[in-house]
Each structure stands twice: as structure tokens, then as C-alpha cells.
Scaffold this active site. Structure first.
Site, PDB file in Angstrom:
ATOM      1  N   GLU A   1       0.979  -1.142   0.063  1.00 40.39           N
ATOM      2  CA  GLU A   1       0.004   0.179   0.026  1.00 40.39           C
ATOM      3  C   GLU A   1       0.812   1.141  -0.100  1.00 40.39           C
ATOM      4  OE1 GLU A   1      -4.261  -1.576   1.598  1.00 40.39           O
ATOM      5  OE2 GLU A   1      -2.984  -0.429   3.072  1.00 40.39           O
TER       6      GLU A   1
ATOM      7  N   GLU B   1      -6.044  -7.087  -1.983  1.00 42.37           N
ATOM      8  CA  GLU B   1      -6.759  -7.100  -0.812  1.00 42.37           C
ATOM      9  C   GLU B   1      -8.374  -6.667  -0.878  1.00 42.37           C
ATOM     10  OE1 GLU B   1      -5.012  -4.918   2.523  1.00 42.37           O
ATOM     11  OE2 GLU B   1      -3.004  -5.284   1.811  1.00 42.37           O
TER      12      GLU B   1
END
Length: 344
Positions: A170, A276
Site C-alpha cells: 500500500e 486485498e
């Protein structure tokens, strides 16, 4: 992370929903998934949960190994996070190799998620490993490369080759702050990505390199990041995405995510993957509908460049470590949300 959003107009909900058809209407047939489509799960908490005597059960209530349960639900790939030197040992190289060995034995494909930190790395924090904090930037690149090669070789020694490797987790604003903070020095971040890319390829040329951002609906952020990386010479194979909608907004975010994915394909020629996803475990019906739809949308990406969808820690139940977005119920059995993976 995710944000609770309430839709203001019922009309928007009705326009976007796929679940408002009349009960007597026939169900829309699902498209066949593209060859090699990954239906995955990040289960990095597994060994820690097992050490805490957490048990897992199939839908019949029989205790089973988690990989057996997930495979029975259609899962064919496992994602594992790697931390450099975590204080408690979980997610260090030995722990990653342990879980990867079990995943391979279960017939699962493997994604390696390199955080390049001793603990969580995400949009709000990208902390250098303690052992790297005083290094010059040149030394930092070298340390990243050496560490990446060491993890890849530890897996190779067990006959394991990750199909995908994330260089950072991320990384909305880069990684290894402050040296690699993208908003301050995109060039540095690009050089770190390139160092990781080359390190992985030196061990396994066939492993696909992922650069992973959150908020898969935010096309402006994705263009900013990948324009910057491209302009500074970084290479990648796959653009990775996180998407954590709510029961109230998943239809809207899924549409925006598909638009973004197709733009990434058109703009950079990249493959894309949702690395995710998650939704509250109590929202079973909405979670299954969301998963079914995002799988369809990734599968529909231009030129079959949508590679798959991974659920993040579905086996976390009873608010393990305060996390409530798993897909197992309070008795340790998978919910119907994971039935979205039961398709070919």
C-alpha cells in the site's frame, strides 16, 4: 483501511445495485473465469493464530487445516507478508517460509508481500526497519536488494517460487520514509522499486512484480503514482489494488475500481490485480455480493489483464486482534461470503 460512507440518495443505490431484480427473474449467468484467475487469501496471521490455539472448522463443523478449508472454498492462491526483523518473530523470513511450504503442499500459488519494515507498512506509515534507519540512500537500496534476494532464496531452497512479489505494501506515498516518500522524492521511490524489481528477477525471472496501492477507486492517485514511477524509470508487471467497501457503497466503488483498472491497462499496458479486499464478517450477504461482483469485474478487464482477487485474512474471527473484516463466523467456520470463490 476503510471509510464508512452512507449513500445519500436511494436512486444512486438503485442505479448501481445488481441485487434489486425481481425474485421471479432468472439469475444472470456468471462468466467463466479467465485461465489462471487467482482466487486468493492473505493468511499471514495463521501461524500466530495457531500458536494461540485458534482452531478452524469446515462448514460441517469438522476441525481442519486452514489451507484445506480454503481450498474447499475454491481458493487457489495464498498471499504472505514479509517483515524484516519483527520483535515477536511473526512474518519474519522463517515464518514466511513455513507458511509458504504449507501453502505449496496444499497446491496453492503464492504471492509474497514485502513490507520493507519490521511491522505494518500502509498508507499512513512506511517505517524503515530498525537496522536500516541510519543508512545512506545508496546503502538503503543495497540493503533492500540484499534482503529481497535473501527471502527469495530462502523460498527457493524449499522449492518455492512466488508467482507474484509485491515491492512494498500500500505504497500510496512511497515506502522507507523519508528517503522513499513519493510526494517528496518520486525519483528515490522509483529507484527503490527498481532495486526490488531487479533483486526478485535475479532469483526468479518469471515472478511478476507488483506495485500495490490502496483505494482502488481513486484513479487520480493511481495516475499520479504510476506516471511518476514511469517517468523515473521504474519497472513493474502488475498494478496491485486494495478495496475495502461497505455494505452501503460497494456497488459504486466496484464500478469506479473497474474504470480505474481499465485505465491502468490502457495507460501503462500493465496487468492488474485486487490484492486485498474485506468487508465486515457480519455482513455476509453484502460481502458475498461484493466479492462476486468484483471477481466478475476483474475478470472483465481489457485484454484479460485482470489477474485475480485476494481476501485479506478471511480466517480472522471473533475480532482477532480487533479485526472484524474476516469471512469466518464466531464459531470458526467460513461464511457464505467465501462461496463467491466457488466458481471456475
Amino acid at each position: 483501511m476503510y471509510v464508512w460512507v452512507t449513500l445519500l440518495f436511494a436512486g444512486l443505490w438503485m442505479a448501481c445495485s445488481k441485487n434489486n431484480s425481481r425474485a421471479d427473474e432468472p439469475a444472470k449467468p456468471q462468466a467463466t473465469l479467465n485461465g489462471g484467475f487467482a482466487k486468493g487469501a492473505d493468511v499471514s496471521w495463521l501461524t500466530e493464530m495457531e500458536a494461540s490455539n485458534i482452531k478452524f472448522y469446515n462448514n460441517a463443523g469438522t476441525e481442519q487445516d486452514l489451507f484445506t478449508i480454503l481450498k474447499g472454498k475454491g481458493t487457489n492462491a495464498i498471499r504472505l507478508r514479509a517483515w524484516v526483523n519483527p520483535a515477536d518473530g511473526w512474518n519474519n523470513t522463517a515464518d514466511v517460509v513455513n507458511k509458504a511450504t504449507r501453502a505449496k503442499a496444499a497446491g496453492m500459488r503464492i504471492m509474497l508481500d514485502m513490507h520493507y519494515s519490521d511491522n505494518w507498512a500502509d498508507p499512513g506509515k512506511q517505517t524503515k526497519p530498525s537496522a536500516w534507519k541510519d543508512l545512506s540512500f545508496a546503502e538503503l537500496k543495497s540493503a533492500l536488494s540484499t534482503y529481497t534476494i535473501s527471502v527469495m532464496n530462502a523460498l527457493k531452497d524449499k522449492g518455492i517460487t512466488p508467482e507474484w512479489v509485491q515491492i512494498g505494501n500500500e505504497t500510496n506515498n512511497g515506502m522507507l520514509w523519508d528517503d522513499g516518500k513519493a510526494s517528496v522524492n518520486m525519483k528515490n521511490f522509483a529507484e527503490l522499486i527498481q532495486a526490488g524489481y531487479m533483486a526478485v528477477k535475479s532469483v526468479s525471472v518469471g515472478s511478476k512484480i507488483i506495485v500495490h496501492l490502496s483505494n482502488g477507486f481513486d484513479n487520480e492517485m493511481y495516475r499520479w503514482m504510476f506516471d511518476g514511477l514511469k517517468a523515473n524509470g521504474a519497472k513493474w508487471d502488475v498494478i496491485g489494488i486494495s478495496l475495502y467497501p461497505t455494505a452501503a457503497n460497494w456497488q459504486v466503488l466496484n464500478v469506479q475500481c473497474l474504470t480505474n483498472m481499465n485505465d491502468m491497462v490502457a495507460r501503462y499496458g500493465s496487468q492488474v490485480m485486487v490484492c486485498e479486499v474485506g468487508m465486515p464478517a457480519t455482513e455476509v450477504t453484502a460481502s458475498k455480493a461484493f466479492l462476486t461482483d468484483i471477481i466478475d469485474k476483474v475478470n472483465s478487464v481489457t485484454a484479460a489483464k485482470g489477474l485475480g482477487v485476494f481476501y485479506w485474512e478471511p480466517q480472522a474471527y471473533n475480532s482477532w486482534k480487533g479485526y472484524g473484516l474476516g469471512a469466518f463466523d464466531v464459531s470458526g467456520k467460513p461464511t457464505a461470503a467465501l462461496d463467491a470463490f466457488l466458481r471456475e
